[in-house]
Design an enzyme around this catalytic site. Structure first.
Site, PDB file in Angstrom:
ATOM      1  N   ASP A  36       0.836  -1.202   0.000  1.00 19.61           N
ATOM      2  CA  ASP A  36       0.000   0.000   0.000  1.00 19.61           C
ATOM      3  C   ASP A  36       0.870   1.252   0.000  1.00 19.61           C
ATOM      4  O   ASP A  36       0.563   2.242  -0.661  1.00 19.61           O
ATOM      5  CB  ASP A  36      -0.902   0.023   1.239  1.00 19.61           C
ATOM      6  N   GLU A  38       3.869   1.676  -1.219  1.00 20.47           N
ATOM      7  CA  GLU A  38       4.447   1.917  -2.548  1.00 20.47           C
ATOM      8  C   GLU A  38       3.400   2.508  -3.487  1.00 20.47           C
ATOM      9  O   GLU A  38       3.670   3.427  -4.262  1.00 20.47           O
ATOM     10  CB  GLU A  38       5.002   0.605  -3.128  1.00 20.47           C
ATOM     11  N   TYR A  39       2.190   1.960  -3.377  1.00 20.51           N
ATOM     12  CA  TYR A  39       1.097   2.463  -4.208  1.00 20.51           C
ATOM     13  C   TYR A  39       0.837   3.945  -3.900  1.00 20.51           C
ATOM     14  O   TYR A  39       0.724   4.778  -4.799  1.00 20.51           O
ATOM     15  CB  TYR A  39      -0.160   1.632  -3.950  1.00 20.51           C
ATOM     16  N   ASP A  40       0.774   4.266  -2.595  1.00 23.33           N
ATOM     17  CA  ASP A  40       0.512   5.648  -2.190  1.00 23.33           C
ATOM     18  C   ASP A  40       1.579   6.593  -2.725  1.00 23.33           C
ATOM     19  O   ASP A  40       1.297   7.728  -3.108  1.00 23.33           O
ATOM     20  CB  ASP A  40       0.464   5.767  -0.655  1.00 23.33           C
ATOM     21  N   SER A  85     -36.825  -2.901 -12.986  1.00 24.35           N
ATOM     22  CA  SER A  85     -36.686  -3.508 -11.659  1.00 24.35           C
ATOM     23  C   SER A  85     -37.072  -4.989 -11.775  1.00 24.35           C
ATOM     24  O   SER A  85     -37.324  -5.471 -12.871  1.00 24.35           O
ATOM     25  CB  SER A  85     -37.539  -2.773 -10.637  1.00 24.35           C
ATOM     26  N   LEU A  86     -37.079  -5.684 -10.667  1.00 17.12           N
ATOM     27  CA  LEU A  86     -37.306  -7.128 -10.723  1.00 17.12           C
ATOM     28  C   LEU A  86     -38.546  -7.517  -9.947  1.00 17.12           C
ATOM     29  O   LEU A  86     -38.881  -6.898  -8.943  1.00 17.12           O
ATOM     30  CB  LEU A  86     -36.109  -7.862 -10.107  1.00 17.12           C
ATOM     31  N   GLU A 116     -27.189 -15.172  -9.023  1.00 15.67           N
ATOM     32  CA  GLU A 116     -26.196 -14.208  -8.521  1.00 15.67           C
ATOM     33  C   GLU A 116     -26.616 -13.662  -7.169  1.00 15.67           C
ATOM     34  O   GLU A 116     -27.808 -13.650  -6.850  1.00 15.67           O
ATOM     35  CB  GLU A 116     -26.118 -13.002  -9.480  1.00 15.67           C
ATOM     36  N   GLU A 179     -23.917  -2.572  -9.008  1.00 10.23           N
ATOM     37  CA  GLU A 179     -24.359  -2.166  -7.679  1.00 10.23           C
ATOM     38  C   GLU A 179     -23.145  -1.678  -6.890  1.00 10.23           C
ATOM     39  O   GLU A 179     -22.173  -2.410  -6.718  1.00 10.23           O
ATOM     40  CB  GLU A 179     -24.987  -3.392  -6.987  1.00 10.23           C
ATOM     41  N   TYR A 231     -23.032  -6.157 -13.032  1.00  7.51           N
ATOM     42  CA  TYR A 231     -23.763  -7.402 -13.284  1.00  7.51           C
ATOM     43  C   TYR A 231     -24.595  -7.412 -14.549  1.00  7.51           C
ATOM     44  O   TYR A 231     -25.315  -8.362 -14.803  1.00  7.51           O
ATOM     45  CB  TYR A 231     -24.639  -7.757 -12.082  1.00  7.51           C
ATOM     46  N   LYS A 295     -31.447 -15.211 -13.413  1.00  6.57           N
ATOM     47  CA  LYS A 295     -31.647 -14.677 -14.766  1.00  6.57           C
ATOM     48  C   LYS A 295     -31.583 -15.813 -15.784  1.00  6.57           C
ATOM     49  O   LYS A 295     -30.735 -16.700 -15.655  1.00  6.57           O
ATOM     50  CB  LYS A 295     -30.521 -13.679 -15.100  1.00  6.57           C
ATOM     51  N   CYS A 413     -42.077  13.752  31.120  1.00  4.70           N
ATOM     52  CA  CYS A 413     -41.242  13.644  29.917  1.00  4.70           C
ATOM     53  C   CYS A 413     -39.768  13.557  30.326  1.00  4.70           C
ATOM     54  O   CYS A 413     -39.292  14.397  31.092  1.00  4.70           O
ATOM     55  CB  CYS A 413     -41.471  14.850  29.008  1.00  4.70           C
ATOM     56  N   CYS A 431     -45.719  13.619  25.452  1.00  2.00           N
ATOM     57  CA  CYS A 431     -45.245  14.689  26.312  1.00  2.00           C
ATOM     58  C   CYS A 431     -46.144  15.894  26.052  1.00  2.00           C
ATOM     59  O   CYS A 431     -46.423  16.226  24.896  1.00  2.00           O
ATOM     60  CB  CYS A 431     -43.793  15.003  25.947  1.00  2.00           C
TER      61      CYS A 431
HETATM   62  S1  IVH Z   1     -30.330  -7.544 -12.397  1.00  2.00           S
HETATM   63  C1  IVH Z   1     -33.221  -6.172 -15.561  1.00  2.00           C
HETATM   64  N1  IVH Z   1     -28.512  -8.451 -10.711  1.00  2.00           N
HETATM   65  O1  IVH Z   1     -31.584  -5.337  -7.101  1.00  2.00           O
HETATM   66  C2  IVH Z   1     -32.178  -6.658 -14.623  1.00  2.00           C
HETATM   67  N2  IVH Z   1     -29.907  -6.673 -10.008  1.00  2.00           N
HETATM   68  O2  IVH Z   1     -34.839  -4.739  -8.554  1.00  2.00           O
HETATM   69  C3  IVH Z   1     -32.212  -5.896 -13.397  1.00  2.00           C
HETATM   70  N3  IVH Z   1     -29.403  -5.837  -7.760  1.00  2.00           N
HETATM   71  O3  IVH Z   1     -32.036  -2.291  -7.624  1.00  2.00           O
HETATM   72  C4  IVH Z   1     -31.278  -6.094 -12.355  1.00  2.00           C
HETATM   73  N4  IVH Z   1     -27.751  -7.217  -7.320  1.00  2.00           N
HETATM   74  O4  IVH Z   1     -29.994  -3.046  -9.121  1.00  2.00           O
HETATM   75  C5  IVH Z   1     -29.514  -7.576 -10.912  1.00  2.00           C
HETATM   76  N5  IVH Z   1     -26.861  -9.312  -9.357  1.00  2.00           N
HETATM   77  C6  IVH Z   1     -27.838  -8.436  -9.550  1.00  2.00           C
HETATM   78  C7  IVH Z   1     -28.208  -7.504  -8.573  1.00  2.00           C
HETATM   79  C8  IVH Z   1     -29.260  -6.631  -8.834  1.00  2.00           C
HETATM   80  C9  IVH Z   1     -28.486  -6.217  -6.860  1.00  2.00           C
HETATM   81  C10 IVH Z   1     -30.400  -4.771  -7.533  1.00  2.00           C
HETATM   82  C11 IVH Z   1     -30.860  -4.030  -8.750  1.00  2.00           C
HETATM   83  C12 IVH Z   1     -32.191  -3.473  -8.329  1.00  2.00           C
HETATM   84  C13 IVH Z   1     -32.681  -4.526  -7.434  1.00  2.00           C
HETATM   85  C14 IVH Z   1     -33.718  -5.391  -8.127  1.00  2.00           C
END
Ligand code: IVH
Length: 675
Positions: A36, A38-40, A85-86, A116, A179, A231, A295, A413, A431
């Site tokens: 570390d 050396e890096y610094d 979103s998922l 994952e 993320e 990811y 997925k 209180c 209170c």
């Molecule tokens: S895939 C369309 N993979 O979890 C594909 N999401 O709603 C969408 N998240 O805020 C996301 N780890 O960002 C995916 N390995 C991962 C993830 C991941 C965390 C988050 C994502 C979102 C929420 C899911």
């Protein structure tokens, strides 16, 4: 002189290259080849060169890791493709249903998955052009987010420049999603340091990561050891691998960090096994996960499956149940909230849960303590899920030794010694000190400054406490007359942070009226209520004059709220506060409709439940684009957005011939597409 610059440029180039190589060894290969120190030393020399020759500090220089210039606010950016979103799955059966749905929709029926970790951090989108990181953005509402490039550059495990993949070239444009997170150990160190300095603590690593990335001063972000897992390769031009698994490999070749525990699974049973395995071992990981993401691996199959309005059919989030642990109630303390509510809080022997240390749990009110029969000294089961405050689930009576003590609500209180009362039909003790109770004043000002209120960056509970203590402020309006010299005398506040805070406070003078109404902290007026009142009355003045009957006549405003609003404005203290806010130049009128937004001049009404937005998110998305949200349908309504189980507003829209949008069409409207 040119020769000097040339020599410096050459040395800078070599140093930058060397630093990048060490970053790659450290973060991607997990195998550093220098110390570390050396890096610094390399980094210090690089910074020296840039100080002497500022032209060398290009956006891809490793120096950007230490944080660039401060900005006044974040710019809004539109994501090139929506960041979806998922959908959630909670049980094995949910996962099997997901698998069945997937297989019934793809040709051939054979499906492999990638499982994952679902990292509990903050989603970011990153853009590289010709191998250089040029943009980082938060997810926001999935359609637009905030541009936080200077902040993401401080994430050490994120390359500022990409490496050429084996046998290929760096793509012209690459967009990825990942993320950002704060490792649990760093989160605990950060909180310990904040506690020592009397600063507010972050509730969990995710909040800490989000707070760190949303700093207007990237130098602050640079002090937080954030990390990132990438990811998803977002669709675009350039290399398009055939499967998600291959795209992860490709991302690693480019020097990006992907999660090492991801696994390709041939069957849904393997996915279920993966979930079980990590649910048990989540506590051993250096970062927090709140589940698993599954997925469909083949990108061709992903395409066949397609997406719903806000989430893909080819993926699901498996949510882990709340984590539980055993602890001991060392004491029961009482805190006093903004409206005087007394909340008993269990002080717990620290226990590690869901990746962080829990030492407090809310016990809500006296009835609940009696119901669960929680006594001081009891061994208890504690549970924590994501963002929620940890709670005591049950007592373990078999562990009692006889030395446990019952809790009694104080009659006075604990902060101002005013009598405590419990109103008929209410669970809470209060209170009666009102705004003479320092705890209520303090909490009221903290609420005023809070994120959903006036959103004053950097004004947390401990600074408010210090300001009250030295007498610089007596109420929220006094914040606007604070001067830098005053703030700078506070402990742990340098001239720079004093200046930042004063400008952060000043910047909130022009907040929309609904935020001010919410910030006033009127009992029963939440975020939604504040919007309705702002919309209906248009000015604070008009609202403050409205009679109880006029208030109760406003759609969505109940009698309790009407009464509470009226008595708030009747109190001399509130009247003084309003006068002072007006004198300070705080805006007390509704904004003229924003111009230039996609929805400018349009009025929308929402009915039913949307799957991809909460009501507040949908409303925010409309107003952010210049549109107006109304609560009732009339001939003036341009669109009615109908979600799941819509109400009578849908019938009314049909009878008036108002156009009805489903959620998908609504999302397209927000993106500015043809509907
Ligand atoms: S895939 C369309 N993979 O979890 C594909 N999401 O709603 C969408 N998240 O805020 C996301 N780890 O960002 C995916 N390995 C991962 C993830 C991941 C965390 C988050 C994502 C979102 C929420 C899911």
């Amino acid at each position: 002189m040119p020769e000097v610059l040339d020599a410096a440029r050459e040395e800078h180039r070599r140093l930058a290259e060397e630093i990048r190589r060490h970053d790659y060894h450290y973060h991607v290969l997990d195998n550093p080849i220098i110390s570390d120190a050396e890096y610094d030393a390399l980094m210090r020399r690089l910074l020296e060169l840039e100080a002497a020759h500022p032209a060398l500090a290009t956006p891809d220089s490793p120096s950007q890791r230490v944080g660039g210039a401060v900005s006044a606010s974040f710019r809004t950016v539109t994501h090139p493709v929506p960041l979806l979103s998922l959908d959630n799955a909670f049980t094995d059966d949910d996962l099997r249903d997901f698998d069945r749905r997937v297989r019934s929709r793809v040709e051939g029926g054979e499906v492999a998955y990638v499982a994952e970790h679902k990292i509990d951090g903050l989603t970011v989108r990153l853009r590289y052009e010709n191998g250089v990181l040029v943009e980082g953005a938060t997810r926001g509402d999935g359609i637009t987010g905030e541009e936080i490039t200077a902040n993401v550059r401080t994430i050490r495990s994120l390359p500022l420049t990409l490496r050429a993949p084996a046998g290929g070239e760096v793509p012209a444009v690459l967009e990825v999603r990942g993320e950002a997170y704060l490792p649990v150990e760093d989160f605990e160190k950060l909180n310990a340091a904040r506690e020592q300095r009397g600063e507010p603590l972050f509730a969990n690593p995710r909040n800490a990561a989000a707070g760190s990335l949303r700093q207007l001063d990237p130098r602050v972000t640079a002090t937080r050891p954030l990390s990132i897992f990438v990811y998803q390769l977002l669709p675009g031009e350039g290399v398009q691998p055939a499967s998600h698994w291959e795209s992860l490999k490709y991302l690693r070749e480019l020097g990006l960090v992907t999660n090492p525990h991801s696994r390709r699974c041939q069957t849904i049973d393997e996915v279920i096994e993966f979930c079980r395995y990590w649910q048990e071992r989540r506590g051993e990981l250096p970062y927090e996960i709140d589940g698993v993401v599954v997925k469909v691996d083949s990108l061709a199959q992903q395409e066949q499956l397609g997406t719903r309005s806000r989430s893909p059919r080819w993926a699901a989030a498996v949510k882990f149940p709340a984590e539980r642990g055993v602890s001991v109630v060392e004491d029961i303390l009482v805190s006093v909230g903004r409206t005087g509510t007394l909340t008993p809080v269990a002080k717990l022997r620290p226990v590690r849960l869901a990746g962080s240390t829990v030492s407090r749990a809310s016990l809500h009110n006296e009835d609940l303590i009696r119901q669960k029969d929680v006594r001081i000294g009891d061994a208890v089961v504690v549970q924590k899920a994501g963002d929620v405050i940890p709670e005591v689930v049950e007592v373990l009576p078999e562990r009692r030794t006889g030395g446990e003590r019952e809790f009694e609500m104080p009659h006075l209180c604990p902060v101002c010694s005013a009598p405590v009362e419990r109103l008929e039909g209410e669970a809470a003790h209060r209170c009666t000190g009102g705004l003479t109770c320092p705890a209520q004043i303090h909490e009221g000002i903290v609420h005023f400054a809070s994120r959903d209120g006036m959103n004053i960056e950097g004004l947390g509970p401990s600074i408010v406490a210090a300001l009250l203590q030295v007498g610089f402020i007596k109420d929220a309006a006094d914040l606007y007359s604070l001067r830098e010299e005053q703030l700078a005398v506070l402990e742990r506040m340098g001239p720079k942070s004093a200046a930042n805070l004063v400008s952060a406070i000043r910047a909130t003078k022009d907040q929309p009226l609904h935020r001010l109404i919410y910030a006033l902290g009127i009992k029963h007026v939440g975020e939604r209520g504040a919007r309705v009142l702002a919309e209906h009355f248009g000015t604070l003045e008009a609202l403050s004059r409205a009679s109880e009957a006029e208030l109760a006549a406003v759609p969505e405003v109940g009698e309790k709220t009407a009464h509470s609003v009226r008595s708030f404005f009747d109190s001399p203290r509130a009247q003084r506060l309003l006068e002072k806010l007006v004198a300070a130049g705080v805006r007390t009128t509704a904004e003229a409709a924003r111009t230039g937004g996609e929805l400018e001049g349009l009025t929308l009404v929402i009915t039913g439940t949307l799957s991809g937005f909460t009501r507040a998110e949908a409303e925010e998305a409309i107003t952010a684009r210049g549109g107006r949200v109304a609560s009732g349908v009339s001939r003036k309504t341009d669109f009615v957005v109908a979600g799941e189980s819509p109400g009578s507003k849908l019938d009314k829209a049909r009878s008036l011939g108002v156009r009805v949008l489903n959620e998908d069409e609504f999302a397209r409207l927000l993106r500015g597409e043809q509907i």
